[in-house]
Motif scaffolding. Structure first.
Motif, PDB file in Angstrom:
ATOM      1  N   ARG A  88      -1.911  27.685 -45.438  1.00 28.53           N
ATOM      2  CA  ARG A  88      -2.953  26.709 -45.340  1.00 28.53           C
ATOM      3  C   ARG A  88      -3.993  26.045 -46.950  1.00 28.53           C
ATOM      4  NH1 ARG A  88      -8.060  26.959 -42.470  1.00 28.53           N
ATOM      5  NH2 ARG A  88      -9.131  26.790 -44.496  1.00 28.53           N
ATOM      6  N   ALA A 237      -3.408  18.540 -40.377  1.00 30.62           N
ATOM      7  CA  ALA A 237      -4.548  17.694 -41.053  1.00 30.62           C
ATOM      8  C   ALA A 237      -5.068  16.091 -40.395  1.00 30.62           C
ATOM      9  CB  ALA A 237      -4.526  18.084 -42.582  1.00 30.62           C
ATOM     10  N   ALA A 240      -5.518  16.765 -37.153  1.00 28.60           N
ATOM     11  CA  ALA A 240      -7.114  17.319 -36.978  1.00 28.60           C
ATOM     12  C   ALA A 240      -8.441  16.323 -37.114  1.00 28.60           C
ATOM     13  CB  ALA A 240      -7.371  18.389 -37.631  1.00 28.60           C
ATOM     14  N   GLY A 241      -7.747  14.946 -38.543  1.00 27.19           N
ATOM     15  CA  GLY A 241      -8.966  14.318 -38.904  1.00 27.19           C
ATOM     16  C   GLY A 241      -8.738  13.117 -37.632  1.00 27.19           C
ATOM     17  N   VAL A 244     -10.421  14.826 -33.528  1.00 26.35           N
ATOM     18  CA  VAL A 244     -12.042  14.919 -33.151  1.00 26.35           C
ATOM     19  C   VAL A 244     -12.940  14.554 -33.911  1.00 26.35           C
ATOM     20  CG1 VAL A 244     -13.159  17.270 -34.470  1.00 26.35           C
ATOM     21  CG2 VAL A 244     -10.657  17.386 -33.322  1.00 26.35           C
ATOM     22  N   LEU A 309     -12.084  28.337 -29.247  1.00 31.10           N
ATOM     23  CA  LEU A 309     -10.917  28.894 -29.792  1.00 31.10           C
ATOM     24  C   LEU A 309     -10.220  30.010 -29.023  1.00 31.10           C
ATOM     25  CD1 LEU A 309     -13.667  28.718 -32.747  1.00 31.10           C
ATOM     26  CD2 LEU A 309     -11.983  26.969 -32.175  1.00 31.10           C
ATOM     27  N   ARG A 311      -8.031  33.667 -29.733  1.00 32.57           N
ATOM     28  CA  ARG A 311      -7.184  34.679 -30.983  1.00 32.57           C
ATOM     29  C   ARG A 311      -6.504  35.519 -30.001  1.00 32.57           C
ATOM     30  NH1 ARG A 311      -8.803  30.565 -33.797  1.00 32.57           N
ATOM     31  NH2 ARG A 311      -9.315  30.866 -35.929  1.00 32.57           N
ATOM     32  N   PRO A 366     -19.528  24.895 -34.752  1.00 34.45           N
ATOM     33  CA  PRO A 366     -18.347  23.833 -34.797  1.00 34.45           C
ATOM     34  C   PRO A 366     -17.097  23.766 -35.363  1.00 34.45           C
ATOM     35  CG  PRO A 366     -20.425  22.943 -35.869  1.00 34.45           C
ATOM     36  CD  PRO A 366     -21.046  24.841 -35.598  1.00 34.45           C
ATOM     37  N   PHE A 367     -17.125  24.537 -36.966  1.00 36.22           N
ATOM     38  CA  PHE A 367     -16.118  24.095 -37.456  1.00 36.22           C
ATOM     39  C   PHE A 367     -15.009  25.158 -37.736  1.00 36.22           C
ATOM     40  CE2 PHE A 367     -18.598  20.498 -39.188  1.00 36.22           C
ATOM     41  CZ  PHE A 367     -17.677  20.030 -39.156  1.00 36.22           C
ATOM     42  N   GLY A 368     -15.857  26.916 -36.157  1.00 31.43           N
ATOM     43  CA  GLY A 368     -14.892  27.373 -36.672  1.00 31.43           C
ATOM     44  C   GLY A 368     -15.811  28.412 -37.858  1.00 31.43           C
ATOM     45  N   HIS A 372      -8.956  30.378 -40.647  1.00 29.06           N
ATOM     46  CA  HIS A 372      -8.303  29.371 -39.910  1.00 29.06           C
ATOM     47  C   HIS A 372      -9.540  28.382 -39.515  1.00 29.06           C
ATOM     48  CE1 HIS A 372      -4.390  30.317 -38.789  1.00 29.06           C
ATOM     49  NE2 HIS A 372      -4.897  31.742 -39.187  1.00 29.06           N
ATOM     50  N   CYS A 374     -12.005  25.839 -40.073  1.00 26.74           N
ATOM     51  CA  CYS A 374     -12.035  23.758 -40.453  1.00 26.74           C
ATOM     52  C   CYS A 374     -11.715  23.981 -42.488  1.00 26.74           C
ATOM     53  CB  CYS A 374     -12.722  22.558 -39.888  1.00 26.74           C
ATOM     54  SG  CYS A 374     -12.293  21.401 -40.128  1.00 26.74           S
ATOM     55  N   PRO A 375     -10.396  23.204 -42.466  1.00 23.47           N
ATOM     56  CA  PRO A 375     -10.314  23.275 -44.250  1.00 23.47           C
ATOM     57  C   PRO A 375     -11.500  21.331 -43.902  1.00 23.47           C
ATOM     58  CG  PRO A 375      -8.686  23.083 -43.297  1.00 23.47           C
ATOM     59  CD  PRO A 375      -9.233  23.291 -41.993  1.00 23.47           C
ATOM     60  N   ALA A 380     -15.142  16.151 -42.731  1.00 24.40           N
ATOM     61  CA  ALA A 380     -15.665  15.281 -41.675  1.00 24.40           C
ATOM     62  C   ALA A 380     -17.041  14.882 -41.735  1.00 24.40           C
ATOM     63  CB  ALA A 380     -16.116  16.248 -40.560  1.00 24.40           C
TER      64      ALA A 380
HETATM   65  C1  HEM Z   1     -16.122  16.882 -36.746  1.00 21.12           C
HETATM   66  C2  HEM Z   1     -15.426  16.810 -36.724  1.00 21.12           C
HETATM   67  C3  HEM Z   1     -14.270  18.454 -36.925  1.00 21.12           C
HETATM   68  C4  HEM Z   1     -14.478  19.798 -36.535  1.00 21.12           C
HETATM   69  C5  HEM Z   1     -15.809  19.429 -35.277  1.00 21.12           C
HETATM   70  C6  HEM Z   1     -13.109  20.622 -36.483  1.00 21.12           C
HETATM   71  C7  HEM Z   1     -13.271  21.686 -36.629  1.00 21.12           C
HETATM   72  C8  HEM Z   1     -12.985  22.336 -36.305  1.00 21.12           C
HETATM   73  C9  HEM Z   1     -12.527  23.737 -36.178  1.00 21.12           C
HETATM   74  C10 HEM Z   1     -13.420  24.090 -34.630  1.00 21.12           C
HETATM   75  C11 HEM Z   1     -11.771  24.315 -36.504  1.00 21.12           C
HETATM   76  C12 HEM Z   1     -11.102  25.786 -36.180  1.00 21.12           C
HETATM   77  C13 HEM Z   1      -9.289  25.824 -34.761  1.00 21.12           C
HETATM   78  C14 HEM Z   1     -10.277  27.873 -34.400  1.00 21.12           C
HETATM   79  O1  HEM Z   1     -10.430  28.452 -34.868  1.00 21.12           O
HETATM   80  O2  HEM Z   1      -8.936  28.055 -33.673  1.00 21.12           O
HETATM   81  C15 HEM Z   1     -10.775  23.374 -36.948  1.00 21.12           C
HETATM   82  C16 HEM Z   1      -9.508  23.244 -37.599  1.00 21.12           C
HETATM   83  C17 HEM Z   1      -9.090  22.790 -38.727  1.00 21.12           C
HETATM   84  N1  HEM Z   1      -9.327  21.595 -38.832  1.00 21.12           N
HETATM   85 FE1  HEM Z   1     -11.239  20.177 -38.381  1.00 21.12          FE
HETATM   86  N2  HEM Z   1     -12.881  19.915 -37.639  1.00 21.12           N
HETATM   87  C18 HEM Z   1     -12.795  18.153 -37.901  1.00 21.12           C
HETATM   88  C19 HEM Z   1     -12.047  17.846 -38.680  1.00 21.12           C
HETATM   89  C20 HEM Z   1     -11.561  18.323 -39.658  1.00 21.12           C
HETATM   90  C21 HEM Z   1     -10.591  17.039 -40.086  1.00 21.12           C
HETATM   91  C22 HEM Z   1     -11.162  15.469 -41.010  1.00 21.12           C
HETATM   92  C23 HEM Z   1      -9.207  17.293 -41.283  1.00 21.12           C
HETATM   93  C24 HEM Z   1      -8.765  17.672 -41.949  1.00 21.12           C
HETATM   94  C25 HEM Z   1      -8.799  16.129 -42.799  1.00 21.12           C
HETATM   95  C26 HEM Z   1      -9.406  18.986 -40.270  1.00 21.12           C
HETATM   96  C27 HEM Z   1      -8.405  19.709 -40.248  1.00 21.12           C
HETATM   97  C28 HEM Z   1      -8.795  20.840 -39.894  1.00 21.12           C
HETATM   98  C29 HEM Z   1      -7.405  22.059 -39.941  1.00 21.12           C
HETATM   99  C30 HEM Z   1      -5.489  21.294 -40.816  1.00 21.12           C
HETATM  100  C31 HEM Z   1      -7.522  23.201 -39.068  1.00 21.12           C
HETATM  101  C32 HEM Z   1      -6.570  23.873 -38.925  1.00 21.12           C
HETATM  102  C33 HEM Z   1      -7.018  25.588 -39.812  1.00 21.12           C
HETATM  103  C34 HEM Z   1      -5.819  26.488 -39.583  1.00 21.12           C
HETATM  104  O3  HEM Z   1      -5.520  26.270 -38.501  1.00 21.12           O
HETATM  105  O4  HEM Z   1      -5.829  27.062 -40.409  1.00 21.12           O
HETATM  106  N3  HEM Z   1     -10.334  19.326 -39.724  1.00 21.12           N
HETATM  107  N4  HEM Z   1     -11.346  21.720 -37.467  1.00 21.12           N
END
Ligand code: HEM
Length: 452
Positions: A88, A237, A240-241, A244, A309, A311, A366-368, A372, A374-375, A380
């Motif tokens: 990651r 990625a 996720a991008g 969402v 979410l 765990r 909102p991004f956790g 894990h 959100c990277p 975003a």
């Molecule tokens: C408004 C936009 C977004 C929101 C609200 C959001 C929200 C989240 C949240 C809540 C998680 C955590 C999930 C968990 O804890 O189980 C997450 C994980 C992740 N997000 Fe985002 N995300 C957004 C946009 C993006 C974008 C643009 C990217 C990539 C370019 C991205 C890549 C990822 C990835 C790779 C993970 C998994 C991380 C892991 O499991 O280690 N996200 N996102």
């Protein structure tokens, strides 16, 4: 675990699953109101309704609380979880704020094209904005080589939506037709992405894109990571991008259209921030403009697209003064946390100013959070701010008829939302015109950005 936790009694045999599935957001919201911070869902599952306790679950410690599935809903072994965590970090250098800021002109142009193409029809904004987010993320990682990826990601997400969020879905080991579709579409993506990554591995300095940054971080890393693992990181990625952020942008535009006063405040801020001496795209989009940022935060608090979410404890754990056995499941809803009136006064009102006051609300995730978390949060935010800037600057927004209901089957989507984009002014796009391929020239050279 001591005395039994409080919680809805549920039905004999099916427990709470049926009530949850009938009204997921309502069920979780009522569970918090009636039973408090830790609520028994069933003997193996607890709902965590307090942001501090949720933080403990999401941030660790020592990997005591683990994810259980990968993005194609495959159950993970302990070794796989470990390898995902180590891999990651390879995504992070390319997703730093200073690097992703270079995406603004790309997103600006894609948004202008996508909204103009709606030709004043009242449209569901989610698929329209998916054209922006998916193409921007594919262009970010692979430049012109990524042209086929948005459609492939879309196809995989559609197959996944048949299984994700379906509490009655058969286990991942059952080869149902939905699972077969997921496997086939995932394999097709892995094959193409491996090919694209191999080109970058062979010619490390011939590419200036996000995938090249990932390849370079992997080459420097002590952890040995296979090309297939790298491909899955990048695919994760891209998925996720895709939907969402498009959902988030749709909720944002809806909230602004519904609150003309806030919309005008953002417009004036954008107008006031224009600096004629700045380079063209910066002059139009001085980010982050504080009120727009506050509107983004408020939207994500009220409508977090990733609204649930999960765990599982990797060993016996203690949380909120209770003990839970190894293998216990914890569910956390950023939707419920963000509407906790103990932390957010008048929680159902859209009031962006609360993010500019001190102390800012401490309820929204909102991004956790944690390993894990959100990277892609910076990317975003760039995408959301740019989409909103273009939509407000060049268009008048009008809400179509009908009620909007949050649909939590997968990503939290604004079911029933229709928006009309009426052109106010045409914009001459900065930089190269033409197809997506040239757009990645907007990316800074790898390594040029400092850590944000
Ligand atoms: C408004 C936009 C977004 C929101 C609200 C959001 C929200 C989240 C949240 C809540 C998680 C955590 C999930 C968990 O804890 O189980 C997450 C994980 C992740 N997000 Fe985002 N995300 C957004 C946009 C993006 C974008 C643009 C990217 C990539 C370019 C991205 C890549 C990822 C990835 C790779 C993970 C998994 C991380 C892991 O499991 O280690 N996200 N996102």
């Amino acid at each position: 675990m001591g005395a039994r936790l409080p919680g809805p009694r549920g039905r004999w045999l099916s427990g709470n699953l049926e009530a949850f599935d009938q009204d997921r957001l309502g069920f979780l919201s009522r569970a918090r109101e009636e039973f408090g911070d830790l609520v028994r869902f069933d003997s193996r599952t607890t709902i965590v309704n307090d942001v501090d306790l949720a933080g403990i679950v999401l941030r660790g410690p020592d990997s005591r609380f683990q994810i259980t599935e990968d993005f194609v809903q495959r159950k993970l072994t302990a070794a796989e979880i470990d390898s995902i965590l180590r891999g990651r970090v390879l995504l992070n250098p390319g997703l730093r704020r200073s690097v992703v800021a270079g995406m603004r002109p790309v997103v600006e142009r894609l948004t202008g094209e996508a909204l103009a193409a709606t030709s004043t029809e009242a449209v569901d904004p989610v698929p329209v904005l998916e054209q922006v987010t998916s193409r921007a993320v594919a262009a970010y990682y692979f430049g012109s080589d990524g042209a086929a990826l948005p459609a492939m990601c879309s196809a995989l997400l559609d197959a996944l939506s048949e299984v994700i969020g379906n509490p009655f879905a058969l286990p991942a080991t059952w080869r149902t037709s939905a699972r077969r579709r997921i496997a086939e579409r995932h394999r097709a993506l892995v094959c193409l992405v491996i090919e694209l990554l191999q080109a970058r591995i062979r010619d490390a300095h011939g590419y200036d894109d996000g995938a090249a940054l990932v390849v370079r971080s992997a080459a420097k890393s002590t952890a040995s990571v296979t090309t297939e693992r790298l491909a899955n990181l990048v695919i994760g990625a891209m998925l996720a991008g895709h939907r969402v952020p498009a959902a988030a942008a749709s909720w944002l535009l809806m909230s602004l259209a519904d609150h003309p006063h806030e919309l005008e405040a953002v417009r004036s801020e954008l107008d006031a921030g224009r600096d004629p001496s700045a380079p063209a795209h910066e002059a139009r989009h001085p980010h982050p403009s504080p009120h727009l940022l506050a509107c983004i935060r408020e939207t994500l608090r009220l409508y977090p697209p990733t609204w649930l979410l999960a765990r599982r404890s990797a060993c016996e754990v203690e949380l909120g003064g209770r003990r839970f056995a190894s293998g216990h499941h914890f569910i956390i809803s950023p939707y419920v946390l963000g509407r906790d009136e103990r932390r957010v006064p008048q929680p159902t009102s859209f009031r962006p100013a609360r993010w500019q006051e001190l102390p800012a609300p401490a309820a929204s995730l909102p991004f956790g959070s944690g390993p894990h978390g959100c990277p892609g949060s910076d990317l975003a935010t760039v995408m959301l701010a740019t989409i909103a800037s273009v939509a407000l600057d060049r268009f008048d927004l009008e809400r179509g008829e009908g009620d909007v209901v949050p649909d939590p089957r997968t990503t939290l989507l604004p079911h029933g939302l229709r928006l009309r984009f009426l052109l106010r002014r045409t914009e001459t796009a900065p930089g190269p015109s033409g197809d997506l391929p040239a757009l990645t020239t907007a990316l800074p050279r790898p390594g040029a950005g400092s850590a944000a």
